[in-house]
Scaffold this active site. Structure first.
Site, PDB file in Angstrom:
ATOM      1  N   GLU A 248       0.890  -1.176   0.000  1.00 45.70           N
ATOM      2  CA  GLU A 248       0.000   0.000   0.000  1.00 45.70           C
ATOM      3  C   GLU A 248       0.918   1.213   0.000  1.00 45.70           C
ATOM      4  OE1 GLU A 248      -3.370  -0.127   0.042  1.00 45.70           O
ATOM      5  OE2 GLU A 248      -3.466  -2.296   0.181  1.00 45.70           O
ATOM      6  N   CYS A 282      -2.580   9.031   2.555  1.00 50.06           N
ATOM      7  CA  CYS A 282      -2.306   8.583   1.188  1.00 50.06           C
ATOM      8  C   CYS A 282      -3.446   8.956   0.254  1.00 50.06           C
ATOM      9  CB  CYS A 282      -2.059   7.083   1.186  1.00 50.06           C
ATOM     10  SG  CYS A 282      -3.313   6.192   2.089  1.00 50.06           S
TER      11      CYS A 282
HETATM   12  P1  NAP Z   1       8.235   4.977   4.768  1.00 47.68           P
HETATM   13  O1  NAP Z   1       9.351   5.906   5.033  1.00 47.68           O
HETATM   14  O2  NAP Z   1       8.265   4.178   3.504  1.00 47.68           O
HETATM   15  O3  NAP Z   1       8.175   3.998   6.039  1.00 47.68           O
HETATM   16  C1  NAP Z   1       7.160   3.034   6.174  1.00 47.68           C
HETATM   17  C2  NAP Z   1       7.653   1.930   7.074  1.00 47.68           C
HETATM   18  O4  NAP Z   1       8.720   1.241   6.410  1.00 47.68           O
HETATM   19  C3  NAP Z   1       8.222   2.400   8.399  1.00 47.68           C
HETATM   20  O5  NAP Z   1       7.889   1.480   9.397  1.00 47.68           O
HETATM   21  C4  NAP Z   1       9.715   2.400   8.136  1.00 47.68           C
HETATM   22  O6  NAP Z   1      10.468   2.304   9.313  1.00 47.68           O
HETATM   23  C5  NAP Z   1       9.825   1.153   7.295  1.00 47.68           C
HETATM   24  N1  NAP Z   1      11.040   1.032   6.494  1.00 47.68           N
HETATM   25  C6  NAP Z   1      12.002   1.952   6.256  1.00 47.68           C
HETATM   26  N2  NAP Z   1      12.959   1.411   5.470  1.00 47.68           N
HETATM   27  C7  NAP Z   1      12.594   0.130   5.207  1.00 47.68           C
HETATM   28  C8  NAP Z   1      13.158  -0.932   4.454  1.00 47.68           C
HETATM   29  N3  NAP Z   1      14.313  -0.823   3.796  1.00 47.68           N
HETATM   30  N4  NAP Z   1      12.500  -2.113   4.385  1.00 47.68           N
HETATM   31  C9  NAP Z   1      11.317  -2.260   5.025  1.00 47.68           C
HETATM   32  N5  NAP Z   1      10.739  -1.288   5.770  1.00 47.68           N
HETATM   33  C10 NAP Z   1      11.365  -0.102   5.848  1.00 47.68           C
HETATM   34  O7  NAP Z   1       6.833   5.714   4.797  1.00 47.68           O
HETATM   35  P2  NAP Z   1       6.313   6.774   5.883  1.00 47.68           P
HETATM   36  O8  NAP Z   1       7.016   8.059   5.645  1.00 47.68           O
HETATM   37  O9  NAP Z   1       6.310   6.167   7.237  1.00 47.68           O
HETATM   38  O10 NAP Z   1       4.781   6.895   5.439  1.00 47.68           O
HETATM   39  C11 NAP Z   1       4.344   7.767   4.462  1.00 47.68           C
HETATM   40  C12 NAP Z   1       4.099   7.023   3.159  1.00 47.68           C
HETATM   41  O11 NAP Z   1       3.175   5.980   3.357  1.00 47.68           O
HETATM   42  C13 NAP Z   1       3.480   7.922   2.104  1.00 47.68           C
HETATM   43  O12 NAP Z   1       4.116   7.682   0.870  1.00 47.68           O
HETATM   44  C14 NAP Z   1       2.035   7.460   2.062  1.00 47.68           C
HETATM   45  O13 NAP Z   1       1.359   7.683   0.863  1.00 47.68           O
HETATM   46  C15 NAP Z   1       2.186   6.007   2.346  1.00 47.68           C
HETATM   47  N6  NAP Z   1       0.922   5.458   2.822  1.00 47.68           N
HETATM   48  C16 NAP Z   1       0.193   4.667   1.971  1.00 47.68           C
HETATM   49  C17 NAP Z   1      -1.046   4.174   2.376  1.00 47.68           C
HETATM   50  C18 NAP Z   1      -1.886   3.317   1.458  1.00 47.68           C
HETATM   51  O14 NAP Z   1      -2.827   2.708   1.931  1.00 47.68           O
HETATM   52  N7  NAP Z   1      -1.586   3.256   0.164  1.00 47.68           N
HETATM   53  C19 NAP Z   1      -1.515   4.469   3.657  1.00 47.68           C
HETATM   54  C20 NAP Z   1      -0.735   5.282   4.484  1.00 47.68           C
HETATM   55  C21 NAP Z   1       0.486   5.761   4.063  1.00 47.68           C
HETATM   56  P3  NAP Z   1      11.055   3.658   9.991  1.00 47.68           P
HETATM   57  O15 NAP Z   1       9.875   4.522  10.273  1.00 47.68           O
HETATM   58  O16 NAP Z   1      11.726   3.154  11.222  1.00 47.68           O
HETATM   59  O17 NAP Z   1      11.980   4.259   8.998  1.00 47.68           O
END
Ligand code: NAP
Length: 476
Positions: A248, A282
Site C-alpha cells: 500500500e 495517502c
Molecule cells: P516509509 O518511510 O516508507 O516507512 C514506512 C515503514 O517502512 C516504516 O515502518 C519504516 O520504518 C519502514 N522502512 C524503512 N525502510 C525500510 C526498508 N528498507 N525495508 C522495510 N521497511 C522499511 O513511509 P512513511 O514516511 O512512514 O509513510 C508515508 C508514506 O506511506 C506515504 O508515501 C504514504 O502515501 C504512504 N501510505 C500509503 C497508504 C496506502 O494505503 N496506500 C496508507 C498510508 C500511508 P522507519 O519509520 O523506522 O523508517
C-alpha cells in the site's frame, strides 16, 4: 516501554533504548527498545513456532480471543488516542476517531477469519474427467506474516494488518514506524491481554532500514504486508524473494470538478479532504482539476474554508489541524510550495511554516506536469489546475505515476460512467473526495500506488493460501 518478542514483553538484546518525541513541542513522550539482528532472529524463530500453534487453533477459538482483544481496544480507546496525538501530532479529535475504529477492525477481521470458505470444482466439465473424482479448495494461513506500517495512521494501519493476519491464523512480526511505536505497542497489548498464545505476535521497534531489510529478506516469512512510501515499497520488491507481497504505497490523488458540479459541496469536501491529518494521508486531495468556467467560483468558495482551519496545540479541542510528523517534513512541504509558486502557481492562502506546522495552503494555476502535481506532497496543500473537457480532465487525473484514489463532482451520469471506466485509481468517489474510507471496503492502489487490497475480507484472502485437493475414486 518494552517491545514484544514472541508474545513476551522484552528489552532489546543490546539494551539500547531511544526516545519517542512529540512533533508539536519536542517533548519526550516515551522510550522504546532499539531492536537489532538478535531481536529479529528471536522474533522470527518465535513466529515459526507461533504459526504452527495458531494454525492448529480452531477458527472459533481464534475468534473468541480476537473479540476479547476488540473489547479491550474499545475500553482503551481514549488512552490510545492520547498516545497517537503525543507521538504523531494529529489533533485529539482525529486521534480519537482513529482509535475508536480499532475494535471494529478486529471484529470485522475476526468475522472474515471465521469464513475461510473454499470452492468445489466441477472437474467432470473438463473433457476426459468423469464423475469418479471430487475436487475442492481449502484455505490455510500463509504462516509467518511480516507487517510494516507507516507513521500517519499509527493505529488504523497497524490494525488493518494485525486484525486480518491474526484472524486468518498467521503469526505476525510487526515493525511499526520509527516515529510512532507507542501506539503499535499499546494495540499489541490488547491481543496479549486477550489471551493470544505465546509466539504468535511480535512487535519490533527500531530502525526501519535495518530491521525492515532483515525481516523482508527472511525466508521464514511467507508474506510481507507493507504500507509506506513507493520508494520503500520498490526496495521491498527487490529484497523479498519468493514471497507474497501486499504493498500500500504513495499517491497524488486528483479531484475533478465539472462545470455542472455543486460548487459548495465540492469546496467543502476539498477543504476537508486536503487537510485532514495535515494532508499526511495517502488518499489526501493533492490535485483539483476544475472546469475553467467555474474555477473562480470554486476558488472563492474554497479559500475561506481553508483559511478557517485552525492550527495549534493538537490536544486542544479547538485545533482543527495538527502538525506534520517532524519539523524536517514540514520544511520539505514548505519548500515544495515555494517552488510551485516560483514556477508560476498563485498562492491564495498559506505557505508559511511554524515548527512542524505548515499553514493550510491553496495554490492555483498549477501546471499539472509540475512536481507539485506529480510527486506525492504528503502535506496540507492543494494544487488547483483547470481542464476544458472530460477528455482533458481524465488525462490529467490519470497523468501521474500513482493510482490510489480519485474524486469526481458532477451530476452528469454518463460522464460518471466514463470516468469510472477510465480513471485508473483503486478507489473512485462520486460527489466526494478520495479521502473517505469504510474499513470493510477493498482498499488499495493501482500503478505506483501498490499491489493488492486491504480491508478485512481482502486482507484475509491475501493472508491465506489456497490448496486444491482432488479425491480420486474409481469409475463404477
Ligand atoms: P516509509 O518511510 O516508507 O516507512 C514506512 C515503514 O517502512 C516504516 O515502518 C519504516 O520504518 C519502514 N522502512 C524503512 N525502510 C525500510 C526498508 N528498507 N525495508 C522495510 N521497511 C522499511 O513511509 P512513511 O514516511 O512512514 O509513510 C508515508 C508514506 O506511506 C506515504 O508515501 C504514504 O502515501 C504512504 N501510505 C500509503 C497508504 C496506502 O494505503 N496506500 C496508507 C498510508 C500511508 P522507519 O519509520 O523506522 O523508517
Amino acid at each position: 516501554m518494552e517491545m514484544l518478542i514472541g508474545g513476551r514483553w522484552s528489552k532489546a538484546a543490546s539494551g539500547f533504548m531511544e526516545d519517542v518525541i512529540s512533533p508539536y513541542d519536542g517533548a519526550t513522550v516515551g522510550q522504546v527498545p532499539v531492536a537489532g539482528m538478535a531481536d529479529v532472529e528471536a522474533a522470527m524463530a518465535a513466529a515459526q513456532v507461533g504459526a504452527a500453534t495458531w494454525r492448529a487453533t480452531p477458527a472459533h477459538e481464534r475468534m473468541r480471543i480476537l473479540m476479547r482483544a476488540a473489547d479491550l481496544a474499545d475500553e482503551r480507546a481514549s488512552e490510545l488516542a492520547r498516545t497517537i496525538t503525543s507521538e504523531c501530532g494529529k489533533t485529539i479529535t482525529e486521534a480519537t476517531g482513529e482509535a475508536k475504529r480499532s475494535g471494529d477492525i478486529i471484529r470485522l477481521s475476526a468475522f472474515e477469519g471465521a469464513h475461510l470458505y473454499g470452492d468445489t470444482l466441477p472437474l467432470d466439465a473438463n473433457r476426459g474427467t468423469g464423475l469418479d473424482k471430487i475436487g475442492f479448495t481449502i484455505r490455510q494461513p500463509c504462516g509467518v506474516v511480516v507487517a510494516i506500517s507507516p507513521f500517519n495512521y499509527p493505529a488504523l494501519l497497524v490494525m488493518h494488518k494485525l486484525g486480518p493476519a491474526l484472524a486468518a491464523g498467521n503469526a505476525v512480526v510487526l515493525k511499526p514506524a520509527g516515529k510512532t511505536p507507542l501506539t503499535a505497542l499499546a494495540l499489541a497489548a490488547c491481543f496479549v491481554d486477550a489471551g493470544l498464545p505465546d509466539n504468535v505476535l511480535s512487535v519490533l521497534t527500531g530502525p526501519g532500514g535495518v530491521l525492515g531489510d532483515a525481516l523482508v529478506r527472511d525466508p521464514r516469512a511467507r508474506k510481507v504486508s507493507f504500507t509506506g512510501s513507493t520508494a520503500t515499497g520498490e526496495r521491498i520488491t527487490r529484497v523479498a524473494g519468493v514471497k507474497r507481497l501486499s504493498l500500500e504505497l504513495g499517491a497524488s490523488c486528483p479531484v475533478v470538478v465539472l462545470r455542472d458540479a455543486d460548487i459548495e459541496l465540492a469546496a467543502s469536501a476539498v477543504a476537508a479532504g486536503g487537510y485532514v491529518n495535515a494532508g499526511q494521508v495517502c488518499i489526501s486531495v493533492q490535485r483539483v482539476i476544475v472546469h475553467p468556467a467555474i474555477n473562480k467560483d470554486f476558488l472563492d468558495a474554497l479559500v475561506p474554508k481553508v483559511e478557517a482551519i485552525r492550527t495549534g496545540d493538537p490536544f486542544s479541542p479547538g485545533t482543527n489541524m495538527g502538525t506534520l510528523i517532524s519539523t524536517g517534513e514540514a520544511e520539505r512541504v514548505r519548500s515544495a510550495i515555494t517552488r510551485a509558486v516560483a514556477e508560476g502557481g498563485r498562492l491564495l492562502t498559506g505557505g508559511e511554516r511554524d515548527g512542524a506546522t505548515v499553514a493550510p495552503t491553496v495554490v492555483a494555476g498549477v501546471d499539472p506536469r509540475s512536481p507539485f502535481s506529480q510527486d506525492e506532497l504528503f502535506g496540507p496543500a492543494v494544487a488547483v489546475s483547470t481542464a476544458e473537457d472530460w477528455s482533458t480532465a481524465l488525462a490529467q487525473a490519470n497523468g501521474t505515476g500513482y493510482g490510489l484514489g480519485a474524486g469526481i463532482f458532477t451530476n452528469d451520469v454518463s460522464g460518471v460512467v466514463r470516468a469510472v471506466r477510465e480513471i485508473d485509481a483503486g478507489n473512485i468517489h462520486i460527489n466526494w473526495t478520495p479521502l473517505w474510507r469504510a474499513d470493510l471496503m477493498p482498499y488499495g492502489g493501482l500503478k505506483g500506488s501498490g499491489i493488492g487490497k486491504e480491508g478485512p475480507r481482502s486482507a484475509v484472502a491475501e493472508m491465506t493460501e489456497i490448496k486444491t485437493v482432488v479425491l480420486h475414486g474409481r469409475p463404477w
